[in-house]
Design a protein around this motif. Structure first.
Motif, mmCIF file in Angstrom:
data_model
loop_
_atom_site.group_PDB
_atom_site.id
_atom_site.type_symbol
_atom_site.label_atom_id
_atom_site.label_comp_id
_atom_site.label_asym_id
_atom_site.label_seq_id
_atom_site.Cartn_x
_atom_site.Cartn_y
_atom_site.Cartn_z
ATOM 1 N N GLY A 106 41.726 9.148 50.574
ATOM 2 C CA GLY A 106 41.396 10.364 51.307
ATOM 3 C C GLY A 106 42.499 11.405 51.239
ATOM 4 N N ARG A 107 43.760 10.952 51.190
ATOM 5 C CA ARG A 107 44.874 11.893 51.087
ATOM 6 C C ARG A 107 45.049 12.417 49.662
ATOM 7 N N ALA A 108 44.774 11.566 48.656
ATOM 8 C CA ALA A 108 45.007 11.964 47.265
ATOM 9 C C ALA A 108 43.844 12.739 46.663
ATOM 10 N N LEU A 109 42.626 12.470 47.133
ATOM 11 C CA LEU A 109 41.438 13.061 46.514
ATOM 12 C C LEU A 109 41.415 14.593 46.569
ATOM 13 N N PRO A 110 41.766 15.240 47.687
ATOM 14 C CA PRO A 110 41.767 16.716 47.681
ATOM 15 C C PRO A 110 42.705 17.315 46.648
ATOM 16 N N TRP A 111 43.861 16.672 46.410
ATOM 17 C CA TRP A 111 44.789 17.180 45.398
ATOM 18 C C TRP A 111 44.167 17.107 44.011
ATOM 19 N N THR A 112 43.571 15.963 43.689
ATOM 20 C CA THR A 112 42.949 15.801 42.378
ATOM 21 C C THR A 112 41.762 16.731 42.207
ATOM 22 N N ALA A 272 43.885 12.992 36.650
ATOM 23 C CA ALA A 272 44.507 13.189 35.343
ATOM 24 C C ALA A 272 45.757 12.312 35.310
ATOM 25 N N LEU A 273 45.590 11.076 34.843
ATOM 26 C CA LEU A 273 46.606 10.040 35.006
ATOM 27 C C LEU A 273 47.969 10.472 34.476
ATOM 28 N N VAL A 274 48.034 10.800 33.175
ATOM 29 C CA VAL A 274 49.335 11.101 32.562
ATOM 30 C C VAL A 274 49.917 12.392 33.131
ATOM 31 N N THR A 275 49.074 13.414 33.299
ATOM 32 C CA THR A 275 49.564 14.690 33.833
ATOM 33 C C THR A 275 50.122 14.520 35.238
ATOM 34 N N GLY A 283 48.020 12.832 43.224
ATOM 35 C CA GLY A 283 46.576 12.716 43.100
ATOM 36 C C GLY A 283 46.106 11.296 42.899
ATOM 37 N N VAL A 284 44.820 11.149 42.567
ATOM 38 C CA VAL A 284 44.210 9.830 42.396
ATOM 39 C C VAL A 284 44.781 9.132 41.163
ATOM 40 N N GLY A 285 45.104 9.894 40.113
ATOM 41 C CA GLY A 285 45.689 9.297 38.917
ATOM 42 C C GLY A 285 46.988 8.563 39.218
ATOM 43 N N THR A 286 47.791 9.136 40.073
ATOM 44 C CA THR A 286 49.035 8.476 40.478
ATOM 45 C C THR A 286 48.743 7.190 41.243
ATOM 46 N N LEU A 287 47.706 7.206 42.078
ATOM 47 C CA LEU A 287 47.316 5.987 42.804
ATOM 48 C C LEU A 287 46.887 4.881 41.843
ATOM 49 N N ILE A 288 46.073 5.242 40.835
ATOM 50 C CA ILE A 288 45.628 4.247 39.856
ATOM 51 C C ILE A 288 46.826 3.653 39.124
ATOM 52 N N TYR A 289 47.760 4.494 38.732
ATOM 53 C CA TYR A 289 48.959 4.028 38.029
ATOM 54 C C TYR A 289 49.763 3.075 38.911
ATOM 55 N N THR A 290 49.930 3.435 40.175
ATOM 56 C CA THR A 290 50.655 2.575 41.107
ATOM 57 C C THR A 290 49.939 1.238 41.295
ATOM 58 N N GLY A 291 48.616 1.293 41.416
ATOM 59 C CA GLY A 291 47.847 0.066 41.601
ATOM 60 C C GLY A 291 47.956 -0.875 40.417
ATOM 61 N N ILE A 292 47.939 -0.330 39.192
ATOM 62 C CA ILE A 292 48.049 -1.168 37.994
ATOM 63 C C ILE A 292 49.440 -1.769 37.885
ATOM 64 N N LEU A 293 50.473 -0.978 38.156
ATOM 65 C CA LEU A 293 51.850 -1.476 38.050
ATOM 66 C C LEU A 293 52.108 -2.625 39.015
ATOM 67 N N GLN A 294 51.568 -2.521 40.228
ATOM 68 C CA GLN A 294 51.874 -3.514 41.257
ATOM 69 C C GLN A 294 50.730 -4.502 41.473
#
Length: 332
Positions: A106-112, A272-275, A283-294
């Motif tokens: 909910g916090r990341a979605l508006p940014w994305t 936009a994961l890489v961006t 944004g949500v891309g950063t969340l996905i990246y964090t989730g995969i790493l951990q």
């Protein structure tokens, strides 16, 4: 009768796509070699000189229940569907424990949505206008130039543009910040200014590549339509070229572009994961990246499930509305 058959088939397709997608989201993270619960316990024990084995086992059981990892794989699967479809709860995030995944999304979605919605619509509008001119008036020198520029831009990955923009406008000519930093709260001038400045480079990196794709596709469509018999007949009637372009070519060439726009709007929930990583964009891309790493199962499943629902919903809406946009299409 045909309408109801069409509607039923599309609803069934929507349900099937969501079911298969969510099922894949459930099983794929569990094929990862890492275990989020054991990783979390390992982090806690590494910071403590001694922990009672019984306390560790109690913690393991509690965390397994919190992350939906208790019981057999089949029990976890049905429990996951129950939480998602009935209670809309993805559970807590391991990476940001004990914050709920729904709250993080909910916090990341508006940014994305703000970043990708704006960049997608801008690139779609510019690309279609330029592509229409390049396709309808393909004998002109500027049409050939625009096509050449678009062909050169399109194959370049957007993150390459992002790196170039960072080097040029954050180091060589430091107009914009290196990362997306936002200041202030509410709708103050300081807040709005920081939003615009911090989002300009990420948006520009995607607009450049996205515009190239829309120019190429619109140019191909409009060039083909410009050779149709009804367009030649309009010229024989003495209609002006501008009217032919706006009344005959544009409406027919725009239909596939509207369809693609709707589908792309559904994909903005991916982020936009890489961006987002390059610019530190929250944004949500950063969340996905964090989730995969951990190996954060809940965070991965939550973010990707939202994306599946968005894409499937966009496809359903386009299928339903297309006959209204194009009278030649009927519900069958």
């Amino acid at each position: 009768m045909d309408f109801y058959k069409f509607l039923l088939s599309r609803i069934l397709t929507f349900v099937l796509v969501v079911f298969i997608g969510i099922t894949a989201v459930f099983f794929v993270p569990r094929f990862l070699p890492s275990d989020p619960v054991e990783a979390m316990i390992g982090q806690l024990t590494s910071k403590s000189a001694f922990m009672d084995p019984k306390a560790i086992e109690t913690m393991r059981t509690t965390l397994n229940e919190s992350f939906g990892l208790q019981g057999s794989l089949l029990q976890q699967y049905f429990g996951f569907f129950k939480r998602v479809l009935i209670t809309h709860d993805f559970g807590p995030s391991l990476a940001n424990y004990p914050a709920p995944v729904g709250e993080l999304i909910g916090r990341a979605l508006p940014w994305t949505m703000g970043l990708l919605l704006t960049s997608t619509i801008i690139s779609w509008a510019i690309g279609n206008v330029v592509g229409l001119l390049a396709g309808f008036r393909k004998e002109k020198a500027y049409s050939k130039l625009l096509e050449a520029i678009s062909i050169a831009l399109y194959p370049i990955p957007y993150y390459i543009f992002a790196l170039v923009l960072i080097m040029v406008f954050a180091y060589i000519v430091p107009i914009f910040p290196l990362s997306s930093t936002f200041q202030g709260d509410g709708f103050t001038w300081e807040r709005i200014k920081s939003l615009v400045v911090g989002s300009t480079l990420p948006a520009l990196s995607m607009i450049l590549v996205g515009t190239g794709w829309w120019v190429i596709s619109m140019k191909t469509l409009s060039a083909g339509i410009a050779e149709e018999d009804y367009v030649h007949f309009a010229r024989l009637k003495g209609l002006k070229e501008r009217k032919i372009m706006s009344r005959y070519v544009l409406p027919n060439a725009a239909l596939p572009q509207v369809t693609m726009l709707a589908l792309q709007l559904g994909t903005i929930f991916n982020g936009a994961l890489v961006t987002e990583i390059l610019f530190g964009y929250p944004g949500v891309g950063t969340l996905i990246y964090t989730g995969i790493l951990q190996a954060d199962y809940n965070l991965i499943m939550g973010t990707i499930t939202i994306s599946i629902l968005a894409v499937a919903g966009a496809t359903f809406v386009v299928d339903f509305l297309y006959p209204f946009l194009d009278p030649r299409v009927r519900y069958k």
